[in-house]
Design a protein around this motif. Structure first.
Motif, PDB file in Angstrom:
ATOM      1  N   UNK A  87      -3.924  -5.251   5.035  1.00 60.80           N
ATOM      2  CA  UNK A  87      -3.196  -4.807   3.844  1.00 60.80           C
ATOM      3  C   UNK A  87      -2.886  -6.224   3.081  1.00 60.80           C
ATOM      4  N   UNK A  88      -2.580  -7.590   3.206  1.00 63.11           N
ATOM      5  CA  UNK A  88      -3.136  -7.742   2.323  1.00 63.11           C
ATOM      6  C   UNK A  88      -3.486  -8.110   1.225  1.00 63.11           C
ATOM      7  N   UNK A  89      -5.448  -7.753   1.646  1.00 64.97           N
ATOM      8  CA  UNK A  89      -6.569  -7.345   0.699  1.00 64.97           C
ATOM      9  C   UNK A  89      -6.002  -5.917  -0.301  1.00 64.97           C
ATOM     10  N   UNK A  90      -5.519  -4.855   0.715  1.00 63.93           N
ATOM     11  CA  UNK A  90      -4.762  -3.615  -0.610  1.00 63.93           C
ATOM     12  C   UNK A  90      -3.671  -4.079  -1.113  1.00 63.93           C
ATOM     13  N   UNK A  91      -2.725  -4.936  -0.855  1.00 67.28           N
ATOM     14  CA  UNK A  91      -1.750  -5.173  -1.824  1.00 67.28           C
ATOM     15  C   UNK A  91      -1.945  -6.349  -3.158  1.00 67.28           C
TER      16      UNK A  91
END
Length: 123
Positions: A87-91
Motif C-alpha cells: 500500500x505504501x508503494x501505491x501511495x
C-alpha cells in the motif's frame, strides 16, 4: 642349341616380361570391396549430419528462449503482485503521478506567460 637356366634365352625374357606386365596391370584393376549391410539410418551423409546438428541447435536455442520468456513473465507477475500488495508503494506512486501532473501544468502555464510576454514586447 639348348637353353640353360643360368642364362635365360629370349623366350624366357619375353615370358618374364609378360608376367611382369600382367602383375603391373593387376594393381590397377578394381578390387571387390566388402559392403556393409546398411541398417535403417546407420549411415548418414555429411549434409544429413549437418542438418541434424543444425536442427538440434535450433531446438536447444528455442527451449532456452522459451525458458527465459517464462522466467521473465513470472518475475513480472511477482513484481506486479508485490506492488498491488504494498500500500505504501501505491501511495508513493500516486504522489509521484500527482507531482508530475502539477509540474507539467506549471511548465505549460510558464510557457503561456512567456509567450504572452514576448507578444507584448514584439507588438
Amino acid at each position: 642349341m639348348r637353353e640353360s637356366k643360368v642364362m635365360p634365352g629370349f623366350s624366357d625374357r619375353l615370358a618374364a616380361q609378360a608376367e611382369a606386365r600382367k602383375a603391373l596391370l593387376a594393381k590397377f584393376k578394381p578390387k571387390p570391396t566388402v559392403q556393409a549391410v546398411e541398417a535403417e539410418g546407420a549411415f548418414e551423409t555429411t549434409a544429413q549430419k549437418k542438418a541434424r546438428e543444425l536442427e538440434e541447435v535450433r531446438a536447444r536455442r528455442a527451449a532456452e528462449k522459451e525458458a527465459q520468456r517464462l522466467a521473465k513473465e513470472k518475475a513480472e507477475e511477482e513484481r506486479r503482485i508485490a506492488m498491488e500488495n504494498d500500500e505504501e508503494l501505491m501511495l508513493q506512486l500516486k504522489r509521484d503521478e500527482r507531482k508530475a501532473r502539477k509540474a507539467a501544468a506549471k511548465a505549460d502555464a510558464r510557457a503561456k506567460r512567456e509567450l504572452k510576454a514576448q507578444t507584448r514586447r514584439a507588438g
